[in-house]
Design a protein around this motif. Sequence first.
Motif, PDB file in Angstrom:
ATOM      1  N   GLU A  20     -18.381  26.331  46.977  1.00  0.00           N
ATOM      2  CA  GLU A  20     -19.108  26.523  48.433  1.00  0.00           C
ATOM      3  C   GLU A  20     -19.763  28.154  47.883  1.00  0.00           C
ATOM      4  N   ASN A  23     -23.260  27.127  46.494  1.00  0.00           N
ATOM      5  CA  ASN A  23     -24.685  26.622  47.451  1.00  0.00           C
ATOM      6  C   ASN A  23     -25.267  27.724  48.556  1.00  0.00           C
ATOM      7  N   PHE A  24     -24.383  28.736  48.782  1.00  0.00           N
ATOM      8  CA  PHE A  24     -24.550  29.549  49.490  1.00  0.00           C
ATOM      9  C   PHE A  24     -25.846  30.191  48.918  1.00  0.00           C
ATOM     10  N   LYS A  26     -27.641  29.551  46.404  1.00  0.00           N
ATOM     11  CA  LYS A  26     -28.804  29.109  46.149  1.00  0.00           C
ATOM     12  C   LYS A  26     -29.587  28.308  46.966  1.00  0.00           C
ATOM     13  N   ASN A  27     -29.128  28.289  48.142  1.00  0.00           N
ATOM     14  CA  ASN A  27     -29.465  27.509  49.147  1.00  0.00           C
ATOM     15  C   ASN A  27     -30.011  29.143  50.177  1.00  0.00           C
ATOM     16  N   ARG A  28     -29.404  29.921  50.280  1.00  0.00           N
ATOM     17  CA  ARG A  28     -30.263  31.793  50.263  1.00  0.00           C
ATOM     18  C   ARG A  28     -31.174  32.220  49.545  1.00  0.00           C
ATOM     19  N   GLN A  29     -31.556  32.313  47.792  1.00  0.00           N
ATOM     20  CA  GLN A  29     -32.828  32.081  47.107  1.00  0.00           C
ATOM     21  C   GLN A  29     -33.645  31.293  47.840  1.00  0.00           C
ATOM     22  N   GLN A  30     -33.155  29.782  48.127  1.00  0.00           N
ATOM     23  CA  GLN A  30     -34.254  28.433  48.438  1.00  0.00           C
ATOM     24  C   GLN A  30     -34.762  29.193  49.657  1.00  0.00           C
ATOM     25  N   MET A  31     -34.371  29.660  50.158  1.00  0.00           N
ATOM     26  CA  MET A  31     -35.487  30.463  51.877  1.00  0.00           C
ATOM     27  C   MET A  31     -35.626  31.459  51.298  1.00  0.00           C
ATOM     28  N   SER A  34     -39.107  30.067  49.278  1.00  0.00           N
ATOM     29  CA  SER A  34     -39.764  29.404  50.248  1.00  0.00           C
ATOM     30  C   SER A  34     -40.574  30.487  51.654  1.00  0.00           C
TER      31      SER A  34
END
Length: 355
Positions: A20, A23-24, A26-31, A34
């Motif tokens: 978890e 994943n957090f 990774k999602n933050r880096q993707q945001m 973007s």
Amino acid sequence: MSDDESAYSDAEKRKKKGDEGANFLKNRQQMKMSELDEQLAEYIAEWRKQRQKEEDELNKLKDKQAKRKILRAEEEKKLSEQKKAEEERKMREESERKAQELEQKRKRLEEVEKKRQQMMKPNDGVKKFGSKGGDKLSNIQAAKGELGKTKEQLAEEKKIAMSIRVQPLNLDGLQPSQLKSKAEAMWALVVKLETEKYDMEERMKRQDYDLKELKERQKMQLRHKATKRGLEPEALTGKHPPKIQTASKFERRTDRRTYDDKKKLFEGGLNDLIREDLEKRWSENMSLFESRSRARLPKWFGERPGKKGKAGEETPEDGEEGEADLPPSPPPPAEESEEEEEEEEKEPEEEEEEE
């Protein structure tokens, strides 16, 4: 539950928690990526708009420059055409003016030639040159006028004179009698031209003689002028002026006079020096004459001439100073004057008695 199962469950839970967290992140880096991609896309779009705007302005300026070049070329072409037309007009006017001047000059020369032909027509068949009582220098002005003309002017005048003098021969359809009269007229013309030629030759000889005489007169005047200035007679007759002597040839001493003083000797300064010398001698003689010892005049009837005393006073007696040097007094001419008066009175009385 046994110990192995509890340990396995704990490991499972820890594994889930780690997944978890990963994943957090990774999602933050993707945001974040973007967001950066969106900002970059906006910047690129804005830059492209600005670049397109600049290119549009640049294209407008290029079009405007091309239009200006075309307009300038058209204006230069028009100006060159106008300048060419103006130059052609000026050249045409100049050629017309020259043609008019030449025509007027030709007409004037034709009139002068006709008048000359009429004046040179002899009354008795032969034209005589000059007269005995005329002035010897009457042809000098005419000679000066001819010398002042250029070769082109003389050639043009000659051409015009020949066109007037030499008339074209029209022999077509003439009868023998007409041809004979034509030949006689041409013979008379030849005689006339030979006469004029002789007259012109004599006139040229006379002009040469006049020029020689004028040159001799000029030489005589220059010789007289040189002798008057104290120079050699031929000093002023050459091509160059005479040299001014700056040092004495015969005296072995330095000449202290300046150049202007020596130059003035040739401009009449010698006469001034002679006059100054005479004035100096006159002043010296006059001072000697005035400083001489003056003797007293002899007495005349008790009075000395020029030094009369006051009223009622007598002049000093003899024996004074200066009277020893005086010349003896002349005898009194009173008796002679009385005798002459008596004789003059007697003469008219004797004349009356004789009458």
